[in-house]
Motif scaffolding. Structure first.
Motif, PDB file in Angstrom:
ATOM      1  N   TRP A 155       0.832  -1.202   0.000  1.00 28.50           N
ATOM      2  CA  TRP A 155       0.000   0.000   0.000  1.00 28.50           C
ATOM      3  C   TRP A 155       0.870   1.257   0.000  1.00 28.50           C
ATOM      4  N   GLY A 156       0.231   2.308  -0.459  1.00 24.96           N
ATOM      5  CA  GLY A 156       0.867   3.598  -0.320  1.00 24.96           C
ATOM      6  C   GLY A 156       0.608   4.124   1.080  1.00 24.96           C
ATOM      7  N   PHE A 157       0.604   5.449   1.208  1.00 22.00           N
ATOM      8  CA  PHE A 157       0.337   6.023   2.518  1.00 22.00           C
ATOM      9  C   PHE A 157      -0.983   6.762   2.451  1.00 22.00           C
ATOM     10  N   PRO A 158      -2.055   6.111   2.852  1.00 22.63           N
ATOM     11  CA  PRO A 158      -3.403   6.619   2.512  1.00 22.63           C
ATOM     12  C   PRO A 158      -3.768   7.942   3.137  1.00 22.63           C
ATOM     13  N   LEU A 159      -3.192   8.326   4.230  1.00 23.63           N
ATOM     14  CA  LEU A 159      -3.641   9.581   4.837  1.00 23.63           C
ATOM     15  C   LEU A 159      -2.963  10.802   4.211  1.00 23.63           C
ATOM     16  N   ARG A 160      -2.038  10.558   3.295  1.00 22.52           N
ATOM     17  CA  ARG A 160      -1.469  11.713   2.600  1.00 22.52           C
ATOM     18  C   ARG A 160      -2.506  12.270   1.631  1.00 22.52           C
TER      19      ARG A 160
END
Lengths: 151, 379, 374, 116, 159
Positions: A134-139
């Motif tokens: 996963w990427g970093f979803p809260l960005r």
């Protein structure tokens, strides 16, 4: 101590801090290099005794990535908010406070997981919720074409 | 060729009421034996009798198993403010039969890397152990498949054999929960076997025999739990506790502790193989309850009170088999009551209970009982 | 059948690792604990979470404030009402709205009912964790009565969605007061039964006394709040320290114990049930008249700034941290969930005990997994 | 005595299980999904080997059990004849239990009765 | 000596506490009147849900097959999950004016979280909750419902 006294006390610990009296709590902006030092002093100084880190949140400010620490003293019942931000979005790195407040261990893992901020000297920095693909979803610039429906 | 219980039974005479003759199964079995002898050679007679008894006991075994599962579900439901099974048949009495068929038609999953031979052997062992134990139990006067002279010891020994099945099941499943469950079960049986033995010894001192029919016969004038004063009562309590532990039932169900080990030793068993473990657990419960009923509560002997002739007369009227079943189910109800009330013990507490409480109490109890017998204070 | 190799190295060299969860009867929800064992003894525990991570914080960034409420229901679904309240209080504080007393009182009563039913469910599950299955049914039987009250007033049993910024969704049902009073009367009789069944039980004492000790210092450092923290002597009741809604006008004790073991955590919750009933009884008869909601603008926009609101849920301190940039959507919402911190303490207090104790300790922490995963 | 009847019960039990297993094996469905055959570990593949040396800590209990179980078996015949033998048997058993009790007490004091 | 007394005390108190627990379960066993179980499918007739129970969103129609929905789309806006979709059409009213009205009010039950925002914010009170709670279906497509009945009209006087 009330907010003003607390602000003066923190000023005496370190210079060039940006101290703002927020609506609720005293907000102190710390450069990342001074964060660990200040946190340790706040925890250990007899007058402050901020022993309860009750919230640790990672925030994406658009240009910067930051972490907000809500500290409370269970002895004096005063609260201070530490804020720190780093402008390096590729490899953001901050000092870990996990050895000062044990609860930071999990919270920093969460911030690392969702915002990608690395914490130096963290005992066990792994992703907490998501797996490594996963990427970093809260960005704010996170894009997920599969799971988010844009209308 | 039937057991020599015949020797113990008094021959029917006119002074004995008619129902006593009817309730005495030895005359019936004797008659069957004799009439069979008229038609065939002794060898074939034995074979026929074996077949009859084998099938009868098997039927009894299955019915008791199914009924106990149903009873347990109803009892626990009522204790928990629920209705329990209520759909299949009136009051759900056919629920367990439906469950049996469901389990029979379910897939038997061969677990990857499990020790196949032991995995399949385990249900055999648990069932055979319980089956062999149930054979030696006197259901009523003369209704007795085998009457060994070491009856009590035999039942204890054979029913404890079931733990080998449990150990094998846990070990062979290639599952960590099962393994832990099996190990726990081993430690548990190893400990509680002692208490069961010692508490029975307490009664054997009174009875002076290990033959179950003799023990029952010795309680003609009063059950041992009343005859033996307080030590007998303590022995009964200890027996209840330790036999509950020996049958792996709550609060001692550590081997299958649901919240810790999912299902313990039978986690990997599916379909009818699981049903065998399930059945064996209930039959074991029935066996220990039977032993308790036989040894402490007078087996099929009716309840008599001193000189109340009328009362005793009515009590005699109830068939001995009913007496026996009633007592057994009373003990089973107690065990169910335990299970549905208490939280589970931890493994070390389980052993502490045995070694630090039950065993010393038992040793002292045996001595007290011996002293009472010595002094002739028992009734 | 091929020959299998049985490795017999001493256990110091080889870890006996066992997975508890995500499909395990004693981890309520999908928590996975990776437990290293030595015999029956637990060497260390690694919690693995995230099986039901739903990204509530991310979702909040794209919806409006009234819409956030229904998401908070789904975090800690056992104390859904208190979660709702946290967001509403935060929004109302940011907008500087005066909330009429009626709303405050109703919110407080509902919060305490939520706490009661949460503790009932916890009691039920804790009893089941320890192997006393009957507890489960008694606990749920009594919880149903509260859920019926919720259903009558809010329309939902667990997921109530009863709060909205500025007040409540609907007024209380006319039967509400009578039903609550009936329930309190009923439950005051039933609670001693809980004690007889479990609290006084010698097996239960043996299972819980001295198990999983958490000192006050560790509790504070780990941020363990709620009954779990208070059982260690950490005075962390937000209702006392930072009263919100109508908590400043009721008399109640903050339950503090010093032992910090499983039994203290148990007793703390049982005592809280009594206190909750006291609070409800003080308020139920004098709910002030007035509107059940303040008229709000159709689109709620929070002024730019940062807002933090703490409330005491059944499991501890829930913090809602909203950063607003003046839009109708929040810029960033962070939920400081109590279970998240409570979970982090598990390895610390449960290692060195047995598997059965791990189950007991895990039960006494009262973890709700969606609240951790969010 | 017809102790050979025990063989009957052994056989009936074995045949009962065997027949039912075979019947179930015939009527029950068979699955082809290989994941189904994995040992259950809460939905996660098992880590490491299952069959490794496993410290249950009941070695001492096993030893104690041996001692006490043999003793129990020895006491059984005593219990049968206790009534007839009278005083002599009683004194004997007191001595016997005294020695055993000392053993138990020793184990207790040495903390051998604590599960490690 | 004291330890022996304590030992005996422990046993007695332990057994006593166990008996107390057994009293509770035992008393329930002999009081079947306290049973709370409901025989669900067979008690369907007397099973009345509370008025406010949030079963599913419906659009009440009167006997003339008229509803109150003007097709303003506020419910669609307020729904957090995109449960509601309004397909509108333009109709010509009796006095010859062109007017927007709903063609289909699509409601996806599978996505609904029963937050009640649509019902609460509807300016013309066109939506309501029904008390139906048996939503199980074999096909997910059946959970997508059209709330307005075919051929239904806007109720007179609702703007």
């Amino acid at each position: 101590m009330d907010k003003i006294q607390l602000g003066e006390f923190i000023k005496s610990l370190a210079s060039d801090l940006e101290i703002k009296e927020g609506k609720q709590y005293l907000e102190v902006t710390v450069p990342p290099s001074m964060l660990y030092q200040l946190a340790r002093q706040l925890r250990e100084k007899e007058e402050a005794q901020f022993d309860f880190l009750f919230c640790l949140s990672g925030v994406d400010y658009g240009s910067d990535l930051g972490v907000v620490y809500h500290l409370r003293s269970t002895i004096y019942d005063h609260v201070v908010v530490l804020k720190t931000r780093t402008s390096d979005r590729e490899h953001p790195q901050l000092d870990s406070v996990a050895d000062i407040w044990l609860t930071a261990n999990f919270h920093e893992r969460e911030v690392f997981d969702l915002l990608g901020i690395k914490f130096k000297n963290h005992p066990d920095l792994r992703r907490l919720f998501l797996d490594n693909s996963w990427g970093f979803p809260l960005r704010k610039d996170y894009v997920d074409d599969i799971n988010i429906v844009y209308k | 060729m039937l057991p020599d219980i015949v020797a113990l039974t008094t021959s029917p005479s006119l002074s004995v009421p008619w129902w006593k003759v009817v309730y005495d199964f030895s005359s019936l079995t004797e008659w069957i034996d004799a009439s069979l002898h008229n038609y065939m050679s002794p060898f074939w007679t034995t074979i026929t009798e074996m077949l009859i008894i084998g099938v009868l006991i098997l039927l009894f075994y299955a019915v008791i198993g199914l009924f106990l599962v149903y009873a347990e579900r109803k009892v626990c439901a009522f204790m928990q403010n629920r209705l329990g099974p209520n759909r299949v048949g009136p009051f759900g009495i056919f629920q367990t039969i439906a469950d049996l068929f469901k389990l029979l038609f379910k897939e038997l999953i061969p677990i990857k890397n499990a020790d196949g031979f032991l995995f399949n052997l385990a249900p055999f062992i648990v069932i055979i152990a319980s089956f062999m134990a149930i054979a030696a139990i006197p259901f009523a006067k003369g209704l007795h498949a085998i009457d060994l002279n070491i009856g009590v010891l035999y039942v204890m020994a054979v029913s404890a054999m079931g733990v080998i099945g449990v150990l094998l099941a846990g070990w062979s499943s290639n599952n960590k929960y099962s393994l832990i469950g099996a190990m726990r079960s081993g430690a548990q049986i190893v400990s509680y076997e002692l208490s069961v033995g010692l508490s029975i010894i307490t009664i054997i001192i009174l009875a002076g025999s290990m033959q179950l029919s003799v023990i029952v016969e010795a309680q003609r004038d009063g059950w041992f739990i009343f005859k033996g004063h307080i030590p007998a009562f303590i022995a009964f309590i200890v027996f209840l506790i330790s036999s509950t532990a020996e049958t792996n039932r709550g609060p001692f169900d550590l081997a299958e502790a649901e919240s810790e080990l999912t299902a313990g030793y039978h986690t990997e068993y599916s379909g009818i193989k699981f049903a065998f473990f399930f059945l064996a657990e209930y039959i074991n419960m029935f066996i220990v309850a039977s032993i308790a009923a036989t040894v402490f509560l007078g087996g099929w002997m009716p309840f008599h009170v001193g000189h109340w002739v009328g009362f005793n007369y009515i009590m005699d009227f109830i068939p001995p088999f009913i007496w026996y079943i009633g007592k057994t189910f009373f003990v089973i109800f107690l065990m169910m009551w335990f299970k549905w009330t208490f939280p589970r013990l931890r493994i070390d507490q389980l052993l502490t209970l045995e070694w630090k409480y039950l065993l010393p109490i038992n040793l002292v109890n045996v001595l007290i009982m011996a002293f009472i017998v010595l002094m002739g204070w028992h009734f | 059948m091929e020959e299998k190799e049985i490795i017999t190295t001493p256990d110091e060299e080889q870890e006996y690792v066992i997975n508890m969860g995500p499909q395990h009867p004693s981890t309520h929800g999908v928590l996975r604990l990776l437990v290293s064992l030595k015999g029956e003894k637990v060497k260390s525990i690694q919690p693995h979470v995230g099986y039901i991570h739903s990204g509530i914080e991310k979702m909040c960034e794209s919806i409006t404030y009234p819409q956030i409420i229904h998401l908070t229901d789904r975090m800690d679904y056992i104390s859904a009402h208190i979660n709702n309240e946290a967001v509403c209080l935060n929004v109302e504080k940011a907008l500087e709205i005066d909330i009429p007393d009626r709303i405050k009182v109703i919110r407080t009563i509902m919060s305490e009912l939520t706490r009661l039913q949460s503790h009932q469910l916890w009691w039920a599950c804790f009893g089941m964790d320890l192997g006393g299955l009957t507890c489960f049914f008694y606990g749920l039987r009594d919880r149903e009565k509260i859920l019926d009250i919720f259903e009558e007033t809010c329309g939902g049993r667990m997921i109530v969605s009863y709060n909205c910024p500025g007040g409540l969704m609907y007024d209380i049902h006319p039967n509400f007061q009578k039903r609550v009073k009936d329930f309190i009367k009923y439950f005051r009789k039933i609670l001693p039964e809980y004690d007889q069944l479990l609290t006084g039980n010698v097996i239960f004492h043996e299972r819980s006394r001295g198990i999983g000790k958490l000192t006050k210092e560790d509790a504070i450092s780990f941020g363990v709040t709620g009954p779990t923290g208070r059982a260690s002597g950490f005075s962390c009741d937000v209702r006392k320290h930072e009263p919100y809604s109508a908590y400043d006008r009721v008399q109640f004790k903050e339950i503090l114990h010093t032992e910090g073991d499983t039994f203290a955590r148990y007793i703390a919750r049982i005592d809280e049930m009594w206190e909750s009933m006291n609070i409800i009884e003080q308020l139920i008869d004098n709910i002030p008249e007035g509107p059940f909601a303040v008229k709000m603008k159709p689109v709620i926009k929070l002024p730019e700034g940062e807002y933090y609101q703490r409330v005491e849920t059944a499991r501890g301190e829930l913090g809602v941290y909203i950063i607003s940039d003046g839009n109708k959507n929040p810029y960033r919402v962070k939920f400081r969930s109590p279970n998240f911190s409570n979970l982090s303490v598990l390895n610390h207090i449960a290692s060195g005990f047995k598997i059965a104790d791990l189950v007991a300790i895990g039960g006494s922490l009262d973890l709700i997994i969606p609240d951790i995963d969010r | 005595m017809n102790n050979e009847w025990l063989i009957l019960f052994f056989l009936v039990g074995a045949i009962f299980v065997g027949v039912v297993l075979i019947f179930s094996g015939i009527v029950a469905p068979k699955s082809t999904n290989p994941q189904k055959f994995d040992p259950y570990e809460c939905g996660i593949p098992t880590e490491g080997v299952t069959w490794l040396q496993f410290n249950v800590g009941y070695y001492l209990f096993a030893i104690l059990f041996l001692v006490f179980d043999v003793e129990t078996v020895l006491v059984f015949p005593w219990a049968v004849v206790m009534k007839e033998t009278g005083m002599a048997a009683f004194i004997e058993i007191i001595i016997f239990f005294f020695i055993l009790g000392l053993g138990l007490l020793y184990a207790w004091k040495k903390h051998a009765l604590i599960w490690e | 000596m004291r330890s022996i007394i304590n030992y005996l005390k422990e046993i007695i108190f332990g057994v006593w506490s166990l008996l107390k627990g057994m009293k509770v379960t035992g008393s329930y066993f002999f009081r079947p009147g306290t049973i709370v179980t409901q025989k669900y499918p067979s008690n369907r007739k007397d099973l009345v849900m509370f008025d406010r129970f949030k079963g599913e969103v419906v659009m009440p129609h009167n006997e003339k097959n008229e509803h109150k929905c003007t097709g303003c789309g506020i419910c669609e806006l307020n729904c957090p999950n995109g449960t509601i979709e309004i397909i509108s059409k333009t109709i010509i009213t009796e006095d010859g004016k062109k007017k927007k009205a709903i063609d289909k009010h699509i409601y996806r039950l599978s996505m609904c979280t029963f937050c009640a925002l649509c019902v609460k914010t509807c300016p013309s009170n066109a939506l309501a909750f029904s008390q139906k709670f048996e939503h199980a279906v074999f096909n997910r497509a059946l959970l997508i419902k059209t709330l307005n009945k075919p051929g239904s009209q806007l109720m007179k006087g609702v703007e």
